[in-house]
Design a protein around this motif. Structure first.
Motif, short mmCIF file in Angstrom:
data_model
loop_
_atom_site.label_atom_id
_atom_site.label_comp_id
_atom_site.label_asym_id
_atom_site.label_seq_id
_atom_site.Cartn_x
_atom_site.Cartn_y
_atom_site.Cartn_z
N ARG A 103 60.91 -8.59 46.67
CA ARG A 103 60.97 -8.41 45.10
C ARG A 103 61.09 -9.67 44.48
O ARG A 103 61.99 -10.57 44.90
CB ARG A 103 62.10 -7.32 44.75
CG ARG A 103 61.99 -6.03 45.34
CD ARG A 103 63.16 -5.11 44.63
NE ARG A 103 63.01 -3.68 45.16
CZ ARG A 103 63.66 -2.72 44.95
NH1 ARG A 103 64.80 -2.82 44.12
NH2 ARG A 103 63.29 -1.54 45.30
N MET A 104 60.08 -9.84 43.48
CA MET A 104 60.50 -10.99 42.48
C MET A 104 60.59 -10.25 41.01
O MET A 104 59.39 -10.11 40.23
CB MET A 104 59.19 -11.99 42.72
CG MET A 104 59.08 -12.51 43.94
SD MET A 104 57.80 -13.45 44.26
CE MET A 104 57.71 -14.04 45.73
N PRO A 105 61.80 -9.95 40.49
CA PRO A 105 61.68 -9.32 39.29
C PRO A 105 61.23 -10.41 38.12
O PRO A 105 60.96 -9.66 37.17
CB PRO A 105 63.05 -8.94 39.13
CG PRO A 105 63.97 -9.88 40.13
CD PRO A 105 63.04 -9.98 41.12
N ASN A 106 61.62 -11.27 38.13
CA ASN A 106 61.15 -12.22 36.95
C ASN A 106 59.82 -13.06 37.04
O ASN A 106 59.45 -14.04 36.32
CB ASN A 106 62.51 -13.31 37.14
CG ASN A 106 63.71 -12.76 36.62
OD1 ASN A 106 63.54 -11.74 35.89
ND2 ASN A 106 64.69 -13.40 37.14
N LEU A 107 58.87 -12.58 37.78
CA LEU A 107 57.72 -13.02 38.36
C LEU A 107 56.69 -12.53 37.12
O LEU A 107 56.64 -11.39 36.86
CB LEU A 107 57.06 -12.58 39.45
CG LEU A 107 55.86 -13.25 39.92
CD1 LEU A 107 55.98 -14.90 40.20
CD2 LEU A 107 55.23 -12.64 41.15
N CYS B 275 54.64 -5.42 41.20
CA CYS B 275 55.25 -4.14 40.28
C CYS B 275 55.91 -4.55 39.23
O CYS B 275 56.93 -5.38 39.46
CB CYS B 275 55.92 -3.13 41.29
SG CYS B 275 55.15 -2.25 42.32
N PRO B 276 55.74 -4.15 37.92
CA PRO B 276 56.35 -4.75 36.78
C PRO B 276 57.79 -4.55 36.73
O PRO B 276 58.69 -4.87 35.99
CB PRO B 276 55.44 -4.11 35.55
CG PRO B 276 54.84 -3.01 36.11
CD PRO B 276 54.66 -3.31 37.72
N ASN B 277 58.19 -3.08 37.50
CA ASN B 277 59.62 -2.76 37.23
C ASN B 277 60.62 -3.19 38.39
O ASN B 277 61.78 -3.36 38.11
CB ASN B 277 59.71 -0.94 37.29
CG ASN B 277 58.74 -0.69 38.43
OD1 ASN B 277 58.01 -1.30 39.28
ND2 ASN B 277 59.01 0.90 38.58
N SER B 278 59.96 -3.50 39.57
CA SER B 278 60.63 -3.77 40.46
C SER B 278 60.26 -5.28 41.27
O SER B 278 61.28 -5.87 42.06
CB SER B 278 60.59 -2.98 41.81
OG SER B 278 59.41 -2.64 42.45
N CYS C 101 45.16 -3.31 40.22
CA CYS C 101 46.79 -3.10 40.31
C CYS C 101 47.31 -2.14 39.81
O CYS C 101 48.26 -1.36 40.24
CB CYS C 101 47.40 -4.54 40.04
SG CYS C 101 47.16 -5.83 41.00
N GLY C 102 46.83 -1.82 38.62
CA GLY C 102 47.22 -0.83 37.78
C GLY C 102 46.84 0.78 38.27
O GLY C 102 47.53 1.71 37.97
N THR C 103 45.87 0.75 38.95
CA THR C 103 45.54 1.98 39.56
C THR C 103 46.25 2.41 41.03
O THR C 103 45.89 3.24 41.60
CB THR C 103 43.94 2.05 39.74
OG1 THR C 103 43.51 1.12 40.56
CG2 THR C 103 43.34 1.92 38.43
N SER C 104 46.73 1.46 41.51
CA SER C 104 47.36 1.62 42.88
C SER C 104 48.61 2.30 42.71
O SER C 104 49.30 2.44 41.59
CB SER C 104 47.75 0.17 43.61
OG SER C 104 48.39 0.57 44.79
#
Length: 289
Positions: A243-247, A266-269, A283-286
């Motif tokens: 995870r890279m939460p601040n990416l 993933c924008p949340n995790s 990415c959004g449809t995955s």
């Protein structure tokens, strides 16, 4: 005084005639006699004084058939019982204590141990003072009772020969220069922390650096950049989830190439995953997020 009379006879009359008296003195008389008696008296007094002093010294020093007092002269050396005081230097090849007691060297100031070579020059010295213990030797070796080397130090390096070096201080250990070791491990119930408060922390190995946290988390914290660099291989992050939460999120690109993938986050995790590349971002449809 001896008086001798000599009688002389005459042939003519045959009557004895008294001879004149002669006085002979045999011996020493007068002041010589008094000086002789005085000398004999002084000699007798000196003899008595010497005899008394000899008896006193034998009694005080405890002379006996085995030695002198607490010191016994034996075929293999000299044995001292109890406490002994030495006012000057002591030279001995070996010093041993008794089997049932320890060897104690006591001094009101310092205790010095010197080792000399065949020329009389000091090659090693150890001094024990009230505030400092100092040793000057070419090489220091500490061995176990079985002869195994535990610690060795000279002018170039210090080697710990035991299987494990354990540092129990609450603040850990501080190294001003490089440290070379095959393994750094923390205690079972405590965390292992490598910290460089004001400078950088570098770990280098020709065959690779392996970091494991078998039952806990691994945390890398830096005020600036954290760089994972490999000159001839790959940097592999092998985990169930990375995870890279601040990416920051990227923008969708365009292109029609096949067998291409794009890296999605993933924008949340902050989870990273691969998605087939297309004209627009997939990415959004995955369903990975």
């Amino acid at each position: 005084m001896v008086r001798e009379q000599y009688v002389r006879t005459t042939r003519e009359e045959g009557v004895p005639e008294p001879a004149p008296d002669y006085l002979y003195k045999v011996g020493i008389y007068g002041w010589r006699k008094r000086c002789l008696y005085l000398f004999v008296l002084i000699l007798l007094a000196i003899l008595v004084i010497n005899l008394a002093l000899t008896i006193w010294i034998v009694r005080v020093m405890w002379f006996n058939m085995e030695g002198m007092g607490l010191m016994q002269v034996q075929p293999d050396g000299v044995r001292l019982e109890g406490e002994s005081d030495f006012l000057y230097s002591l030279y001995a090849e070996e010093i041993h204590s008794r089997e049932d007691s320890a060897l104690l060297l006591d001094s009101t100031d310092k205790v010095f141990l010197h080792a000399r070579n065949e020329n009389g020059n000091v090659t090693g010295r150890v001094s024990v003072g009230p505030e400092q213990v100092q040793g000057d030797v070419q090489q220091l070796v500490v061995s176990s009772s079985s002869g195994k080397m535990l610690f060795q130090a000279d002018g170039k390096e210090a080697v710990v020969g035991n299987n494990k070096l354990r540092i129990t201080g609450p603040e850990g250990a501080m190294f001003q220069h490089s440290v070379q070791t095959p393994l750094i491990r923390g205690e079972m119930s405590k965390d292992l922390k490598l910290d460089a408060p004001t400078r950088s922390l570098s770990m280098d190995a020709p065959a690779g650096v392996q970091i494991k946290a078998l039952s806990g988390a691994l945390s890398l914290t830096s005020n600036r950049d954290v760089q994972l660099h490999s000159t001839e291989g790959l940097v592999v992050l092998d985990a169930e989830m990375v995870r890279m939460p601040n990416l920051e999120l990227g923008t969708a690109g365009s292109g029609g190439a096949t067998d291409l993938y794009e890296v999605c986050v993933c924008p949340n995790s902050g989870k990273l995953f691969l998605s087939p590349a297309s004209v627009t971002s997939t990415c959004g449809t995955s369903q990975q997020c």
